[in-house]
Design an enzyme around this catalytic site. Structure first.
Site, mmCIF file in Angstrom:
data_model
loop_
_atom_site.group_PDB
_atom_site.id
_atom_site.type_symbol
_atom_site.label_atom_id
_atom_site.label_comp_id
_atom_site.label_asym_id
_atom_site.label_seq_id
_atom_site.Cartn_x
_atom_site.Cartn_y
_atom_site.Cartn_z
ATOM 1 C CG HIS A 69 10.370 -4.165 -9.415
ATOM 2 N ND1 HIS A 69 10.386 -3.085 -8.617
ATOM 3 C CD2 HIS A 69 9.919 -3.707 -10.668
ATOM 4 C CE1 HIS A 69 9.693 -1.979 -9.332
ATOM 5 N NE2 HIS A 69 9.411 -2.448 -10.667
ATOM 6 C CG ASP A 84 11.486 4.642 -12.057
ATOM 7 O OD1 ASP A 84 11.116 4.528 -13.372
ATOM 8 O OD2 ASP A 84 11.092 3.721 -11.489
ATOM 9 N N GLY A 92 8.379 1.575 -14.886
ATOM 10 C CA GLY A 92 8.130 0.491 -15.654
ATOM 11 C C GLY A 92 7.122 -0.165 -16.089
ATOM 12 C CB SER A 93 5.567 -1.933 -18.922
ATOM 13 O OG SER A 93 6.579 -2.468 -19.400
ATOM 14 N N GLY A 94 4.711 -3.658 -16.858
ATOM 15 C CA GLY A 94 4.574 -4.924 -16.179
ATOM 16 C C GLY A 94 3.813 -5.039 -14.853
ATOM 17 C CG HIS A 95 4.677 -2.625 -12.253
ATOM 18 N ND1 HIS A 95 5.232 -4.047 -11.169
ATOM 19 C CD2 HIS A 95 5.963 -1.878 -12.403
ATOM 20 C CE1 HIS A 95 6.398 -3.764 -11.421
ATOM 21 N NE2 HIS A 95 6.955 -2.736 -12.097
#
Length: 331
Positions: A218, A111, A55-58
């Protein structure tokens, strides 16, 4: 919410467009799939393809580690959400040179499901794909295979990518990744939640002045929530959990990562590193090299984590192998 973006539903696409424009000498987005970041020189002849993602955001995880002698491609999902199977498959098609590909990503159910589907699609085309899950978060489960992947991603990706760049075959590259993961442990602390652009709200609620020891990137629950204590006390508790888990012992040599989650100043991270270093020294554990900074974030979350990688000559060689990406370079 103190963020700068346009339409929140376009934030990932606009981030990727901006990233491609900023680093066009190194990477590009696939023409047929704008969720796949690819190294400009991939595929390389007779080299195992390295595909990472999540996921993005990391950021700078995962897109920031695509480049020379590191990952060949990164597959990017929505914020805190797995990429779908199609881009996982498209990444393999883009970087395979005939020696197969290795998927590496944190151990999260979405994932695992979607990358596995991407691998099945690639195998239908005759491309062998193997997978290594990163499971370095030592407080997320008693069973190592059920643990989350956090900042230890960086070490696992780095060593496996180096092995691929050295010309090793897929089984050897997978072995190095597994060995690195087995010798890697992490634990973090959060003082606030990240904010979601679409809702404008935090992922979870936390009172001002509180902290949660062991929280995931998260916002997954940690082991306890309490009032914020001095950095030395927090680092002592984190190290008291990490060190016995492998265990790390007198005479060991380690690579240390003190990682910021996005909202913690570099000043604070070095205060934390100071205590981590002193604890290791007291235990007779030698620091080979260290990294202090934001390598695996959670957008604007205030927090940090500590990662230790126990080294031998093989892992030292892989960690020291030259690489050049927009957010990680060894010369």
């Amino acid at each position: 919410m103190r963020r700068l973006f346009n339409d929140p539903y376009d934030i990932v696409e606009e981030m990727l467009e901006g990233y491609e424009k900023a680093h066009k000498d190194t990477v590009h987005l696939l023409e047929n799939d704008k969720r796949v970041v690819v190294y400009n020189e991939a595929p390389k002849k007779d080299k195992v393809g390295i595909v990472i993602g999540g996921g993005s955001g990391h950021e700078p995880l995962f897109l920031g580690y695509v480049g020379e002698n590191f990952a060949d491609a990164a597959v990017i999902g929505n914020i805190n959400t797995s990429p779908s199977p199609e881009p996982c498959y498209n990444a393999v098609k883009a970087v395979d040179s005939g020696k197969g590909c290795l998927y590496m990503y944190g151990n999260y159910a979405g994932d695992v499901m979607n990358f596995d589907m991407g691998a099945e699609m690639a195998q239908d085309d005759g491309i062998r794909v193997e997978t290594v899950l990163v499971t370095d978060d030592c407080v997320s489960s008693k069973d190592i295979e059920n643990r989350r992947g956090v900042a230890g991603d960086l070490f696992v990706f780095k060593t496996a990518s180096a092995a691929a760049a050295m010309g090793k075959d897929l089984d050897e590259v997978k072995y190095i990744a597994q060995k690195t993961n087995a010798n890697c442990r992490s634990m973090g602390v959060a003082m606030s939640s990240s904010t979601l652009p679409v809702t404008g709200n935090t992922i979870f609620e936390m009172e001002e002045g509180d902290m949660e020891i062991g929280m995931g990137i998260h916002g997954e629950p940690g082991i306890k929530r309490e009032k914020l204590r001095p950095a030395d006390e927090v680092m002592t508790e984190i190290m008291d959990n990490i060190l016995p888990d492998l265990p790390y012992e007198n005479g060991d040599e380690v690579y240390v990562l003190v990682n910021g989650l996005g909202g913690t100043p570099l000043m604070d991270l070095h205060v934390c590193y100071r205590k981590v270093h002193d604890i290791l020294e007291e235990k007779g554990i030698k620091v080979y090299k260290s990294l202090v900074g934001t390598y695996a974030s959670s957008m604007d979350m205030c927090g940090m984590s500590v990662t230790l990688l126990k080294l031998d000559d093989e892992l030292k060689e892989a960690m020291d192998y030259l690489c050049d990406t927009p957010y990680f370079t060894i010369k």
